[in-house]
Design an enzyme around this catalytic site. Structure first.
Site, PDB file in Angstrom:
ATOM      1  N   GLU A 294       0.808  -1.197   0.000  1.00 26.45           N
ATOM      2  CA  GLU A 294       0.000   0.000   0.000  1.00 26.45           C
ATOM      3  C   GLU A 294       0.856   1.267   0.000  1.00 26.45           C
ATOM      4  OE1 GLU A 294      -3.315  -0.473   2.584  1.00 26.45           O
ATOM      5  OE2 GLU A 294      -3.447   1.657   3.003  1.00 26.45           O
TER       6      GLU A 294
ATOM      7  N   PRO B  69      -9.913   3.090   2.947  1.00 25.29           N
ATOM      8  CA  PRO B  69      -9.615   1.762   3.508  1.00 25.29           C
ATOM      9  C   PRO B  69      -9.660   0.664   2.440  1.00 25.29           C
ATOM     10  CG  PRO B  69     -11.069   2.950   4.974  1.00 25.29           C
ATOM     11  CD  PRO B  69     -10.939   3.786   3.733  1.00 25.29           C
ATOM     12  N   ARG B  70      -8.974  -0.404   2.743  1.00 22.88           N
ATOM     13  CA  ARG B  70      -8.730  -1.439   1.732  1.00 22.88           C
ATOM     14  C   ARG B  70      -9.995  -2.062   1.147  1.00 22.88           C
ATOM     15  NH1 ARG B  70      -3.649  -4.310   4.802  1.00 22.88           N
ATOM     16  NH2 ARG B  70      -2.203  -2.671   4.203  1.00 22.88           N
ATOM     17  N   ASP B  71     -10.993  -2.263   2.005  1.00 27.04           N
ATOM     18  CA  ASP B  71     -12.199  -2.925   1.505  1.00 27.04           C
ATOM     19  C   ASP B  71     -12.832  -2.091   0.391  1.00 27.04           C
ATOM     20  OD1 ASP B  71     -12.591  -1.084   3.599  1.00 27.04           O
ATOM     21  OD2 ASP B  71     -14.602  -1.835   4.016  1.00 27.04           O
TER      22      ASP B  71
END
Ligand SMILES: Cc1cc2nc3c(=O)[nH]c(=O)nc-3n(C[C@H](O)[C@H](O)[C@H](O)COP(=O)(O)OP(=O)(O)OC[C@H]3O[C@@H](n4cnc5c(N)ncnc54)[C@H](O)[C@@H]3O)c2cc1C
Ligand code: SF4
Ligand code: SF4
Ligand code: FES
Lengths: 256, 658
Positions: B266, B321-323
């Site tokens: 990331e 955020p990743r989701d």
């Protein structure tokens, strides 16, 4: 590129002995040697012993000798070989075989224990450490080491000289001494520990004749010889033979 | 009764990643004789792969950072489902845990004034991740490893023995936690090298075994991630919490096939990398969800201004955020705007000079060059979602890391549940390992001391059953059965089972591949009720076939055998994931239901617990549990409007102190 059938020779056996076994196995685009070993396990030799973990060149588990050269199996792409070429995989030669491609690397863990740890400066509490990037660059380079032990395997001092293993820590662990010695806040000296001298007297730095073979095989591209071993040698030699330099270095070092 | 070597310890730590090593250091420093068991060599646990950094509100890069902001970000990331007390302890203690690493020799990248440098990451309001280039996990594990060696050196100086107080059993696998009544009494393990069994007797066992990613086909996880600790806890009678929450990292490599799933850190986005679709559009602007609208930039210009002047610009949506990012990529690919190999483009080449890229992202540069022939300083990468992390895990007490219902059992790190709620922020795992690893080691040591006079006993029958279970696959193998398992009850029984089933031993590799495909296709990033039903029935069939798995050869370093034993764990854990995912009829964090796309406030305080219904059958029982309300002073850290998006009206009324 489409798939093709490649010829492999893989050493199989244990401490009692063994030999090269021939395999013909499918290879697809983009694959690395470790993929092929896994395919052998899944299709032809389910009990073929191999060490690996990350499959991304980060853990240093999958060391072996490929066509005689120490390498990481997960970072060796099949495309570097000619399709007609037979690829030979053998276990690391400097360490005793356990089974197939897995060797007993405990030598390295013993050597690691022989090197005194970082000595924290007594006057600094956690959170108070101040170090500048340019002062940590050197030691950081050495801390990139993934402990694949390829350098340990390749160094001629121990590769075919079992008898030297007792006295010689090998490039990885001499580099560890250098790393601590160059750490800007290591308080070893103040605690009465002279790392340079121990490198020479206890870890066998003198055996190294700077052939640079270790540097050549390092998958992390660490310049072990130039940046760790040679400077360590220079300083160790200074200390041993030149009392003035020795004294000077004591005074020069700030107590912070 | 097979003869099995036994040893006495105070605390046994299963796992030598960040959590396990930190636990072991703590336990040993508090006077407990501590053994660590791990599947790989010492220093090679999965933690070594972590790239981006360790999150801790040290406020080195931005003076406004505090534990409160870190806590807030963690709860937002987890969509308020986090075990809030854990998130609080985590945010408060992380800085001390990072600084302590420096006293053990860690060398983090530095700020200009000589402190630990901190970088931006998705979901973190301030630059918060302590890092070393993109090899932070290596630094973490090496530092802990070297700290362990330092303690061993002290012991050696005192006693002449390095391993009398703290010993690492490397390349050994635990297959059972042993019990004396309800209490833990030790572990049963085999040595991978020799295949020999042994028992470590101890009143306290810390599970720190990491995650479950190897049950999915596309994953950033290594072979170690077979959910062993999750399964060991289940089998020992402890429940698992919220197993439906599995994090799919948005950026894994997609090409070539053999590297599919390997992580692209990331930090690439944190340092300025952007996501584009096949039309060249920075599509993340189209995917900012309502709950985050105020925090993220609306134009490229605003987003680009943020890197240098975060006070006056909002963050780029690539850092959601990743989701969110993973779902967006999934949607773009589905809409036909993907890259040639089924991902999207992640580009740094047009954003930074080549030498900056090589310095800031050395392993990414290396990884793409070596594995994909892509020069990331000159062209974009192709990336897509990959199974990365499991938020669900062993249900633990927030303060002590004790597993529920099994005195003496502790869990820390990825194997423990609760801390990250429905979605983990980048960097929050490494800090979690240190904070709760330490707490687990501390409380395990104390508990062990309290039992010094009446240590739980190990039961021969359990040892016999564990040996038989481990030997079963040999009995079914083509030839090796004789060599591996002559004369044991398990072998005879298993041979009988094969005959009853009409012969034909199953190949562990085949079963593993089918399991991975099932989980990937049917319980993956986007979920539907029908598919999960299908997954459960496939899992039932796989479980039955796994009972007939057979291996060849002998017990010495035999990977086929190891995999055969891991299958039990993967199947158990996969079933938990599928059952919990079917039960939760909403979408939240790492759990996305196509048939229930909205996040429901009524579900926020609902935890799903999986437990073994009947140990003999190995079936999972699922229960719902309402979580205790978030402490009012912690709720006060948020605006009321924000809370209203997550909490029900009753919760809001009851909760706020103002
Ligand atoms: C590629 C990648 C990059 C990541 N980057 C980051 C990052 O930048 N920041 C961040 O915070 N997080 C990151 N994560 C997540 C983080 O690395 C992991 O969640 C974390 O390292 C898990 O640590 P752990 O101590 O729980 O377990 P691990 O480090 O996985 O250790 C597990 C240990 O348990 C042992 N074990 C397992 N089963 C058994 C058994 N049956 N018997 C004996 N031993 C057993 C294993 O051998 C191993 O030693 C990343 C993850 C991946 C995959
Ligand atoms: S440079 Fe020294 S340590 Fe390296 S391989 Fe040559 S002799 Fe060995
Ligand atoms: S120095 Fe390089 S070759 Fe030697 S162990 Fe470390 S990474 Fe491997
Ligand atoms: S498997 Fe980790 S370096 Fe090859």
């Amino acid at each position: 590129m489409s798939g093709y059938e490649a010829r492999f020779r893989v050493w199989r056996g244990d401490e009692q002995g063994g030999g090269l076994r021939d395999f013909t196995v499918e290879v697809n685009e983009g694959e690395v040697v470790l993929d092929i070993v896994h395919r052998l396990q899944a299709t032809q030799a389910p009990d073929l012993a191999v060490r690996w973990n990350c499959k991304a060149g980060k853990c240093g588990s999958c060391s072996a000798e490929i066509n005689g050269r120490p390498r990481l199996m997960c970072m060796t792409r099949m495309s570097v070989f000619d399709r007609a070429e037979t690829v030979t995989i053998t276990p690391l030669r400097a360490f005793p075989v356990i089974r197939d491609l897995v060797t007993d690397v405990s030598f390295n863990y013993e050597k690691a224990r022989g090197i005194p740890a970082f000595v924290p400066p007594a006057e600094l509490a956690p959170g108070e450490y101040r170090m500048f990037q340019e002062d940590v660059d050197r030691s950081q380079e050495f801390r990139k080491c993934i402990e694949c032990f390829l350098c340990q395997d390749t160094c001629h001092v121990v590769r075919d000289h079992e008898e030297n293993k007792r006295a010689f820590a090998g490039p990885r662990f001499l580099m560890r001494v250098a790393e601590l010695d160059m750490h800007p806040l290591d308080a070893a000296e103040r605690s009465g520990l002279d790392r340079k001298r121990t490198a020479q007297e206890e870890h066998g730095l003198g055996y190294c004749n700077i052939t640079k073979c270790c540097t050549e095989v390092c998958p992390e591209g660490i310049r072990i010889t130039d940046n760790a071993l040679i400077p360590l040698k220079e300083r160790a030699v200074d200390r041993k033979y030149d009392p003035l330099v020795w004294l000077g270095s004591k005074i020069r070092r700030r107590p912070s | 009764m097979p003869v099995v070597d036994r040893q006495e310890w105070d605390v046994v730590v299963v796992g030598a990643g960040g959590a396990g090593l930190r636990a072991a250091i703590e336990a040993r420093e508090r006077g407990a004789r501590t053994a660590v068991i791990c599947k790989s060599l010492f220093g090679k646990a999965h933690t070594v792969m972590a790239e981006g950094g360790i999150a801790a509100a040290m406020a080195n890069a931005n003076e406004h950072d505090t534990w409160q902001t870190h806590f807030r970000d963690t709860l937002r990331g987890g969509k308020f489902l986090n075990q809030w007390r854990m998130a609080e302890l985590h945010a408060q203690e992380a800085p001390q845990r990072v600084w302590e690493l420096e006293t053990w020799g860690a060398l983090f990248d530095r700020t200009k004034d000589g402190r630990i440098s901190q970088r931006n990451f998705g979901g973190h309001e301030y630059p918060r991740l302590a890092h070393v280039g993109d090899r932070t996990g290596l630094e973490l594990i090496r530092t802990l490893q070297q700290r362990i060696v330092a303690l061993q050196q002290e012991d050696h100086a005192r006693t002449g023995d390095h391993e009398c107080e703290l010993k690492i059993f490397q390349e050994c696998t635990v297959t059972r936690v042993l019990k004396d009544g309800s209490r833990v009494s030790g572990v049963f393990a085999y040595d991978r090298e020799t295949g020999r069994f042994f028992v470590l007797r101890a009143p306290a066992v810390v599970l720190a075994t990491g995650g479950i990613g190897k049950s999915f086909k596309v994953t950033s996880n290594s072979w170690e991630y077979t959910g062993d600790g999750h399964a060991l806890a289940l089998l020992a009678g402890a429940p698992l919490l919220n197993m439906e929450f599995v994090q799919f990292h948005p950026t894994g490599m997609v090409w070539p096939p053999s590297v599919k799933g390997i992580l692209v850190t990331e930090s690439v986005r944190g340092d300025g990398g952007v996501l584009r679709n096949s039309e060249g559009r920075r599509f993340m602007f189209d995917y900012v969800p309502d709950v985050f609208k105020e925090k993220y930039a609306e134009s490229e210009q605003e987003a680009d201004g943020w890197y240098d002047d975060p006070e006056h610009h909002r963050r780029p949506p690539e850092l959601l955020p990743r989701d969110e990012v993973a779902r967006a990529i999934n949607a773009e690919v589905k809409a036909g705007r993907g890259s040639p190999h089924g991902g999207v483009f992640l580009d740094v080449s047009t954003r930074m000079p080549a030498e900056v890229i090589r310095r800031r992202l050395p392993s990414m540069y290396h990884q793409f060059k070596e594995l994909a022939d892509v020069d990331i300083t000159a062209e974009p990468m192709e990336v897509g979602p990959t199974c990365h992390y499991v938020m669900g895990g062993i249900a633990v007490d927030s303060e002590t890391a004790a597993a529920r219902g099994v005195p003496g059992l502790y869990a820390a790190g990825e194997v423990a549940g609760g801390m990250h709620g429905s979605n983990r922020l980048g960097g929050n795992s490494l800090s979690d390992l240190l904070v709760f690893g330490r707490r687990a080691g501390w409380h395990a040591a104390e508990y062990a001391r309290s039992l010094a006079r009446e240590r739980p006993r190990v039961d021969d029958e359990q040892i016999g059953a564990a040996s038989a279970e481990a030997l079963r696959p040999f009995a079914l193998g083509a030839e090796g059965g004789v060599a591996g398992a002559t004369g044991t009850a398990g072998a005879a029984e298993a041979a009988g089972a094969v005959e009853a089933a009409g012969g034909g031993a199953e190949n562990p590799y085949t079963l593993h591949q089918e399991l991975q495909q099932t989980m990937n296709d049917l319980v993956g990033i986007i979920r539907r009720a029908g598919e999960m039903e299908q997954a459960l029935s496939r899992l039932a069939k796989l479980r039955e076939r796994a009972g007939r798995v057979g291996v060849e050869g002998h017990r010495q370093f035999n990977p086929g055998w190891h995999l055969a034993l891991d299958l039990r764990n993967m199947l158990l854990v996969s079933e938990c994931v599928a059952r919990a995912a079917r039960e939760r009829t909403e979408s939240r964090g790492g759990h996305t239901r196509e048939d229930f796309p909205a996040m429901e406030r009524e579900w926020r305080n609902v935890n799903l617990l999986c437990a073994l219904a009947d140990p003999a059958v190995g079936r999972i029982r699922l229960t719902r549990e309402t979580t205790p309300p978030i402490r009012p002073d912690l709720l006060d850290l948020f605006d009321k409007e924000e809370l209203a998006k997550y909490l029900t009206d009753e919760e809001l009324e009851g909760g706020l102190s103002r």
